[in-house]
Design a protein around this motif. Structure first.
Motif, PDB file in Angstrom:
ATOM      1  N   ASP A   1      14.490  28.792 105.293  1.00  0.00           N
ATOM      2  CA  ASP A   1      13.592  27.934 103.747  1.00  0.00           C
ATOM      3  C   ASP A   1      14.401  27.422 102.739  1.00  0.00           C
ATOM      4  OD1 ASP A   1      11.823  30.004 103.749  1.00  0.00           O
ATOM      5  OD2 ASP A   1      12.695  31.750 102.598  1.00  0.00           O
ATOM      6  N   CYS A   2      16.093  26.522 102.907  1.00  0.00           N
ATOM      7  CA  CYS A   2      16.566  26.165 102.529  1.00  0.00           C
ATOM      8  C   CYS A   2      16.866  24.704 103.016  1.00  0.00           C
ATOM      9  CB  CYS A   2      17.804  26.267 102.618  1.00  0.00           C
ATOM     10  SG  CYS A   2      18.674  25.165 101.908  1.00  0.00           S
ATOM     11  N   VAL A   3      16.295  23.551 101.884  1.00  0.00           N
ATOM     12  CA  VAL A   3      15.658  22.464 102.512  1.00  0.00           C
ATOM     13  C   VAL A   3      16.456  21.118 101.865  1.00  0.00           C
ATOM     14  CG1 VAL A   3      12.783  23.002 103.360  1.00  0.00           C
ATOM     15  CG2 VAL A   3      13.660  21.939 100.513  1.00  0.00           C
ATOM     16  N   HIS A   4      18.186  22.126 101.632  1.00  0.00           N
ATOM     17  CA  HIS A   4      19.201  21.222 101.423  1.00  0.00           C
ATOM     18  C   HIS A   4      18.389  20.319 100.315  1.00  0.00           C
ATOM     19  CE1 HIS A   4      20.485  23.269 104.659  1.00  0.00           C
ATOM     20  NE2 HIS A   4      21.820  22.706 104.219  1.00  0.00           N
ATOM     21  N   CYS A   5      17.860  20.459  99.367  1.00  0.00           N
ATOM     22  CA  CYS A   5      17.121  19.418  98.290  1.00  0.00           C
ATOM     23  C   CYS A   5      18.329  18.869  97.176  1.00  0.00           C
ATOM     24  CB  CYS A   5      15.733  19.659  97.579  1.00  0.00           C
ATOM     25  SG  CYS A   5      16.243  21.337  97.021  1.00  0.00           S
ATOM     26  N   GLY A   6      19.528  20.030  97.227  1.00  0.00           N
ATOM     27  CA  GLY A   6      20.121  19.910  96.054  1.00  0.00           C
ATOM     28  C   GLY A   6      20.295  20.630  94.598  1.00  0.00           C
ATOM     29  N   PHE A   7      19.131  21.000  94.412  1.00  0.00           N
ATOM     30  CA  PHE A   7      18.799  21.381  93.163  1.00  0.00           C
ATOM     31  C   PHE A   7      19.748  22.498  92.544  1.00  0.00           C
ATOM     32  CE2 PHE A   7      15.191  19.337  93.803  1.00  0.00           C
ATOM     33  CZ  PHE A   7      14.654  19.084  92.137  1.00  0.00           C
ATOM     34  N   CYS A   8      20.219  23.971  93.817  1.00  0.00           N
ATOM     35  CA  CYS A   8      21.118  24.617  93.372  1.00  0.00           C
ATOM     36  C   CYS A   8      22.627  23.900  92.522  1.00  0.00           C
ATOM     37  CB  CYS A   8      21.252  25.099  94.591  1.00  0.00           C
ATOM     38  SG  CYS A   8      21.583  24.378  96.150  1.00  0.00           S
ATOM     39  N   LEU A   9      22.571  22.576  92.623  1.00  0.00           N
ATOM     40  CA  LEU A   9      24.281  22.224  92.831  1.00  0.00           C
ATOM     41  C   LEU A   9      24.500  22.282  92.118  1.00  0.00           C
ATOM     42  CD1 LEU A   9      24.020  19.298  95.336  1.00  0.00           C
ATOM     43  CD2 LEU A   9      24.489  21.625  95.713  1.00  0.00           C
ATOM     44  N   THR A  10      23.810  21.673  90.976  1.00  0.00           N
ATOM     45  CA  THR A  10      24.537  22.391  89.361  1.00  0.00           C
ATOM     46  C   THR A  10      24.840  23.036  88.886  1.00  0.00           C
ATOM     47  OG1 THR A  10      21.910  21.583  88.298  1.00  0.00           O
ATOM     48  CG2 THR A  10      23.609  19.624  88.654  1.00  0.00           C
ATOM     49  N   THR A  11      23.884  24.499  89.124  1.00  0.00           N
ATOM     50  CA  THR A  11      23.596  25.326  88.707  1.00  0.00           C
ATOM     51  C   THR A  11      25.008  26.597  88.916  1.00  0.00           C
ATOM     52  OG1 THR A  11      22.297  26.397  89.965  1.00  0.00           O
ATOM     53  CG2 THR A  11      21.464  25.619  87.750  1.00  0.00           C
ATOM     54  N   CYS A  12      25.062  25.794  90.337  1.00  0.00           N
ATOM     55  CA  CYS A  12      26.060  26.560  91.022  1.00  0.00           C
ATOM     56  C   CYS A  12      27.795  26.518  90.188  1.00  0.00           C
ATOM     57  CB  CYS A  12      25.987  26.393  92.577  1.00  0.00           C
ATOM     58  SG  CYS A  12      27.330  26.908  93.597  1.00  0.00           S
ATOM     59  N   PRO A  13      28.440  27.746  90.374  1.00  0.00           N
ATOM     60  CA  PRO A  13      29.473  28.207  89.024  1.00  0.00           C
ATOM     61  C   PRO A  13      30.666  27.440  90.202  1.00  0.00           C
ATOM     62  CG  PRO A  13      28.618  30.315  89.001  1.00  0.00           C
ATOM     63  CD  PRO A  13      27.389  28.708  89.742  1.00  0.00           C
ATOM     64  N   THR A  14      31.002  27.817  91.618  1.00  0.00           N
ATOM     65  CA  THR A  14      31.828  27.698  91.990  1.00  0.00           C
ATOM     66  C   THR A  14      31.647  25.786  93.028  1.00  0.00           C
ATOM     67  OG1 THR A  14      30.530  28.409  94.195  1.00  0.00           O
ATOM     68  CG2 THR A  14      32.737  29.392  93.049  1.00  0.00           C
ATOM     69  N   TYR A  15      30.351  25.272  92.461  1.00  0.00           N
ATOM     70  CA  TYR A  15      29.829  23.594  92.519  1.00  0.00           C
ATOM     71  C   TYR A  15      30.732  23.015  91.997  1.00  0.00           C
ATOM     72  CZ  TYR A  15      28.553  19.319  94.668  1.00  0.00           C
ATOM     73  OH  TYR A  15      28.080  17.927  95.171  1.00  0.00           O
ATOM     74  N   VAL A  16      30.368  23.523  90.738  1.00  0.00           N
ATOM     75  CA  VAL A  16      30.699  22.745  89.473  1.00  0.00           C
ATOM     76  C   VAL A  16      32.564  22.674  88.731  1.00  0.00           C
ATOM     77  CG1 VAL A  16      30.515  23.257  86.862  1.00  0.00           C
ATOM     78  CG2 VAL A  16      28.550  23.328  88.256  1.00  0.00           C
ATOM     79  N   LEU A  17      32.744  23.906  89.513  1.00  0.00           N
ATOM     80  CA  LEU A  17      34.408  23.957  90.075  1.00  0.00           C
ATOM     81  C   LEU A  17      35.026  22.760  90.731  1.00  0.00           C
ATOM     82  CD1 LEU A  17      35.399  27.673  89.276  1.00  0.00           C
ATOM     83  CD2 LEU A  17      35.144  25.578  87.196  1.00  0.00           C
ATOM     84  N   TRP A  18      34.717  23.317  91.998  1.00  0.00           N
ATOM     85  CA  TRP A  18      35.795  22.397  93.036  1.00  0.00           C
ATOM     86  C   TRP A  18      34.751  21.032  93.875  1.00  0.00           C
ATOM     87  CZ3 TRP A  18      35.598  28.451  94.548  1.00  0.00           C
ATOM     88  CH2 TRP A  18      36.734  29.157  94.026  1.00  0.00           C
ATOM     89  N   GLY A  19      33.975  20.873  93.111  1.00  0.00           N
ATOM     90  CA  GLY A  19      32.426  19.895  93.910  1.00  0.00           C
ATOM     91  C   GLY A  19      32.264  19.790  94.761  1.00  0.00           C
ATOM     92  N   GLU A  20      32.525  21.350  96.401  1.00  0.00           N
ATOM     93  CA  GLU A  20      33.383  21.270  97.782  1.00  0.00           C
ATOM     94  C   GLU A  20      31.234  21.961  97.903  1.00  0.00           C
ATOM     95  OE1 GLU A  20      33.854  21.658 101.192  1.00  0.00           O
ATOM     96  OE2 GLU A  20      35.138  20.652 100.010  1.00  0.00           O
TER      97      GLU A  20
END
Length: 457
Positions: free
Chosen positions: A40-59
């Motif tokens: 179901d995941c199409v890798h659109c990236g809408f999740c990135l700005t709401t994910c705490p660990t991505y916000v912290l590390w950008g990984e």
């Protein structure tokens, strides 16, 4: 925030170096992550700005879509490595990505299945294994927590606990134990809830009440306030004495069988109580209890009972809004002056249960309350069950970020619906040197109904 260092599971090497194989293949045949849900995941990236660990590390591998890629590689037969497990462990399970996802990816189900696999198949390093064993020997057991509470209160009253903290000996022994002791709230006399609290005036419903584990022993005032509010709104409140843990902490940590055992016992308890609804005042507990139908879907003895049980579960704010107010509301400040209140969304209420408007409607119904929204309200505070104990460094960074956003609101009172958030944010505000009164939704509603002032002039 970029300076927060991510520590690999059991690895003395730095991030990005060669990892160790822990299991081959990654997943066994018992409920691995669903390939259909992964697709179901199409890798659109809408999740990135709401994910705490991505916000912290950008990984990328510490974003939801990155973790989904790791799950997919595991389903396709890749070995489970220390690096993969570290990325799964780093996830807070806040489910902000579920709210943000336009494709409806059920990341909650995927993470739950993955963590159960990890816990079955990975032998963690001895120190981490010991910390987890200690946590789960205590947290889901109210009777054991009561003993711990008694000792902690004694330590607070005699000053011994403060002395131990000042020596720093616990921090040198274990950052996780240090995080645990730092989260302990100020403890007064323990409050309990009667097994039955009769409705005030005409009875409108008979509700069961989950008293919880940490909530019961460390936030008894919240449970007492919950029972009073429900009674004031015409509910007979049944709080069975024999009830135990709901299983939320165990399920979220991948301790599948333990969590399911707790779930079955709770279903048995409330089925015998003869209640119309089951009311929960802790967001993580409510999220798991509403998911019993999924968790016990393969259990022929409990599948149908779990479905019926889950349909009766409601957060306190949901049931109060459904019923509508009958008890009068009073100002929570002297002379009815305006009070600026900020409401913090607990992740498992906002994202997992999608309960957003109800708490705000209750707060706006209190005379004199002006509600302010917290910037980045979708980002987790870092509590996340036992995450802030197991991962104190990123949890502290997220807590400090949340505290800074709260302080921009100019609020003089902070409200939330989860005990973990209360402890985490209280500590963060104290660290910022800007402590603020912080109460549960039940406490502010109880104060308004009883005419008790929560703030001064």
């Amino acid at each position: 925030m970029a300076g927060v260092r991510k520590v690999e599971l059991g690895m003395p090497t730095l991030f990005g170096e060669e990892a160790t194989v822990l299991a081959r293949p990654s997943f066994d045949a018992h409920r691995p992550p669903s390939p259909e849900l992964l697709d179901d995941c199409v890798h659109c990236g809408f999740c990135l700005t709401t994910c705490p660990t991505y916000v912290l590390w950008g990984e990328e591998m510490d974003s939801p879509r990155g973790r989904i890629d790791l799950m997919r590689s595991g389903v396709e037969g890749a070995p489970l490595t220390t690096s993969m497990v570290s990325h799964f462990d780093a996830c807070l399970g806040c489910m902000a990505c579920v709210t943000a996802c336009p494709s409806g990816v059920q990341y909650d189900k995927l993470l739950e299945a993955t963590r159960a696999q990890v816990e079955r198949r990975v032998a963690r390093p001895p120190r981490e294994r010991a910390i987890r064993a200690l946590l789960f020997a205590l947290m889901p057991h109210p009777e054991r927590l009561r003993v711990v509470r008694t000792l902690l209160r004694l330590g607070q009253r005699t000053g011994a606990l403060g002395l131990v903290r000042r020596t720093g000996v616990v921090g040198r022994l274990s950052p996780q134990l240090d995080a645990m002791q730092a989260l302990v709230p100020g403890l007064g006399k323990r409050e309990s809830v009667p097994e039955r609290t009769p409705a005030v005036g005409k009875r409108r419903a008979v509700v069961g009440m989950l008293t919880g584990c940490v909530q019961r022993e460390f936030f008894g005032d919240v449970n007492a306030a919950t029972a009073r509010v429900l009674a004031a709104e015409g509910c007979d409140v049944i709080a069975p004495r024999r009830q135990g843990c709901c299983g939320a902490l165990s399920v979220h940590a991948g301790r599948e069988e333990e969590g399911l055992t707790f779930a079955r016992r709770l279903i048995d308890t409330f089925d015998a109580a003869g209640v119309d609804r089951i009311v929960v005042n802790a967001a993580g507990c409510g999220s798991t209890m509403k998911d019993y139908a999924h968790l016990l879907a393969d259990d022929p003895a409990y599948a149908e009972r779990a479905r019926a049980f889950s349909e009766r579960v409601a957060d306190l704010s949901e049931i109060l809004v459904e019923l509508g107010p009958v008890a009068p509301r009073h100002p929570i400040a002297p002379d009815g002056r305006e009070v600026v209140v900020a409401y913090h969304d607990a992740c498992h209420l906002r994202h997992a249960q999608r309960v957003v408007t109800q708490p705000r409607a209750l707060l706006r119904g209190i005379p004199g309350v002006t509600l302010r929204e917290i910037p980045e309200s979708e980002i987790c505070c870092g509590s996340a069950g036992v995450y802030n104990v197991l991962n104190p460094e990123p949890a502290t960074a997220l807590g400090d970020r949340k505290a800074a956003n709260i302080l921009t609101t100019g609020a003089e009172l902070l409200v939330t619906a989860n005990p973990g958030c209360l402890m985490q944010i209280t500590q963060s505000l104290e660290r910022a040197g800007k402590p603020m009164p912080f109460v549960h939704t039940a406490v502010i509603m109880d104060a308004s109904i009883r005419g008790v002032h929560l703030v001064g002039r």
